[in-house]
Structures are given as C-alpha cells and as structure tokens.
Design an enzyme around this catalytic site. Structure first.
Site, short mmCIF file in Angstrom:
data_model
loop_
_atom_site.label_atom_id
_atom_site.label_comp_id
_atom_site.label_asym_id
_atom_site.label_seq_id
_atom_site.Cartn_x
_atom_site.Cartn_y
_atom_site.Cartn_z
N ALA A 16 0.81 -1.23 0.00
CA ALA A 16 0.00 0.00 0.00
C ALA A 16 0.84 1.28 0.00
CB ALA A 16 -0.93 0.01 1.21
N TYR A 17 2.13 1.19 0.29
CA TYR A 17 2.99 2.39 0.34
C TYR A 17 3.36 2.82 -1.07
CZ TYR A 17 3.88 0.88 5.22
OH TYR A 17 3.76 0.48 6.54
#
Length: 314
Positions: free
Chosen positions: A53-54
């Site tokens: 998700a980063y």
C-alpha cells in the site's frame, strides 16, 4: 559488530532497528532512498519493512512505490540474501482485504515489484474480520509451502483473532505467525500492552512496533512554539498538548542528557527493552536522520532509566 536478535520462533535474525520503507517513493525520492538504504546496510542493518500500500495516498501514486524502490536497490546492490525483507497485504486499493485470492494475487505483485522469488516476512496489514482466520492462514500457508514466503506475521489485529489464528495453525500443522507489528511507543502504550501483548508473549511472538517515534514526536524536535516541516507534523504535535506527552519529553531530555544520546535513540532503546519487542521500526527520509536511529543498537538503558521513562509514560 551489533548482535542480531532472533525474530520470535522463526529462523530469521534481525538488526535491532527495522528500517521503515514507508517514505521511499513518497517523501524520499529514489536517490535519497538508495542513500538511506546504503547507510543502513553499511551500519549492519538487515531488516527492511514495507507494504504494497505504500504510498498509494500520494497524488499520482498508485501503491507499490516503496516495494519498487527497495526492489531496484536490492537488484543494483546484489545483496538480496543479506536483507530480511518484510512486506504486507490487505490495504492496497484493488487488493484490499484478506480473502485467499486477494492474498495470493497481492503476493505475486509484491514479489514482482521487489524483484525477488521470496518474501522473508509477510504480514497481514489490517485484519479482515469478514474472512475466517482459517481461510487467511490456509492461504498464507500455501505461499510458504510454495517457497514464496518464509515466515508469516500479523499487524493491526485483536488479541482474540490472533489467538484464533495461532490455535488454527497449531491444530492443523500450518504456517504460524512468528511476529506481530503493533502500534506501540512511549506515548501510546495501551495500543499494545495488555491482552495483545500477553497473547504475543504466551505464543513466543516477536513484536516489531510501528510508530515507534510517534510520527516524530519522540525525536524531541516538537516543542512549544516550534514549527516543523514534516508530512506528519500534525499528528506529532498533538502529543505536545497532553500531560503525558510533556512528562515523557521531560524524562527523555533527562536520560538523553545523562547518556549523551539523542532523544530519539533513548525512546527507541526504551521500546527495544520492552517485553516481546525484537526491533522497533523507524524511517529516515535522509541519511542524516539515520545515526540517531541506528544508535539504538548500542544503547542499553539502566533499570533506573527504564523505570523513569515507564513511569513518565504511564
């Protein structure tokens, strides 16, 4: 040479500071990220934490940027076998949740971005209570059996779901969580201490706390009347307004002065000494932010210093 710590019951051995990769491809560009990773590795660091998700929340990003940067660095340095790579599944738009198909397809994408054939430590990023623990563990176990994941772990999970997951693994002889990534620091103790910590301790799990420096508050740079240019300044500055935050800063100031250490180092050393904790996670946007973090490996606080900090943070 800093001695490595065992990561719970796994065969993984890790440096006592886990380098957070959330800034890579966000507030640190590729060159800055490579410089930070190089300096961390040069100091003996071998434990890097990221997530698929980063950093999807950044305008123009879609997620996976951090994994991509780390993958390029590993490839360019030829040091994949020297680095314990941890990543996570469950929070990336398009791969949200922990259904078996989501876990498997997200793992393939993470492997591709990281440019590797295996993930050393694979976390469920946020528990998905709509999915039975049996389905989650079975999917993770299949990744382990396929050699795509070495060890599995959990983050942001309740004590009850953690215990149910561990019980199922043991009952069925499947892969078992070896680590837990809780929100835990000197100004946020009860996000971990209590039932969750007790469950981890009973099972022999290693804790790898995130927000170890409370979004920068525990570096000591946030003071009354100061302005800090940081993407996380708002959440960090909020601690200044609490009595606990002020007590903790005062105690950190005292111990840091007595030990001739940076405030951030002392805050991390307190965390590293807590029961179950193997390695706090902290990130550095620039190389000059790293020394205070790395110094945790060499700072052992006395019982009296630990007690002072623990009392201030109560």
């Amino acid at each position: 040479m800093t001695s490595l710590r065992n990561l719970g019951p796994s065969g993984l051995q890790v440096f006592p500071l886990c380098l957070g990769g959330n800034v890579f491809g966000w507030t640190a560009d590729e060159d800055q990220s490579f410089a930070v990773l190089d300096a961390y590795a040069a100091a003996g660091g071998n434990f890097v934490d990221t997530a698929d998700a980063y950093s999807h929340w950044v305008p123009g990003n879609e997620g996976g940027e951090s994994e991509t940067v780390i993958g390029k660095w590993l490839a360019s340095r030829g040091n994949r076998s020297d680095v314990v790579v941890a990543t996570k599944v469950g929070a990336l738009p398009g791969y949200k949740g922990l259904s078996a198909p989501t876990i498997k397809s997200a793992a393939e994408e993470s492997l591709r971005r990281l440019g590797t054939d295996h993930i050393d430590l694979y976390y469920t990023h946020f528990d998905d209570e709509t999915v039975p623990v049996e389905e989650i563990i079975t999917a993770l176990d299949e990744l382990v059996k396929e050699g795509k994941v070495r060890e599995i772990a959990a983050s942001n999970i309740s004590a009850a779901r953690l215990r149910a997951s561990l019980d199922f693994s043991e009952r069925e002889g499947l892969a078992r969580y070896v680590a837990l990534q809780p929100h835990y620091n000197l100004v946020s103790r009860y996000t971990y201490e209590g039932e969750l910590q007790d469950t981890a301790a009973d099972a022999g799990l290693a804790a790898v706390p995130y927000y170890a420096l409370a979004s920068g508050f525990l570096t000591g740079k946030y003071r009354p009347g100061t302005t800090v240019d940081s993407a996380r300044a708002g959440s960090a500055a909020g601690h200044l307004e609490s009595e606990r935050g002020q007590r903790v800063l005062a105690a950190l100031d005292t111990v840091a002065r007595d030990r001739d250490a940076e405030i951030a180092t002392v805050a991390l050393a307190w965390l590293a000494a807590r029961p179950t904790v193997a390695a706090p996670i902290a990130s550095a946007r620039t190389v000059d932010q790293l020394p205070a973090l790395l110094a945790v490996a060499g700072l052992q606080l006395t019982d009296e210093e630990l007690s002072t900090l623990t009392a201030a943070s109560a």
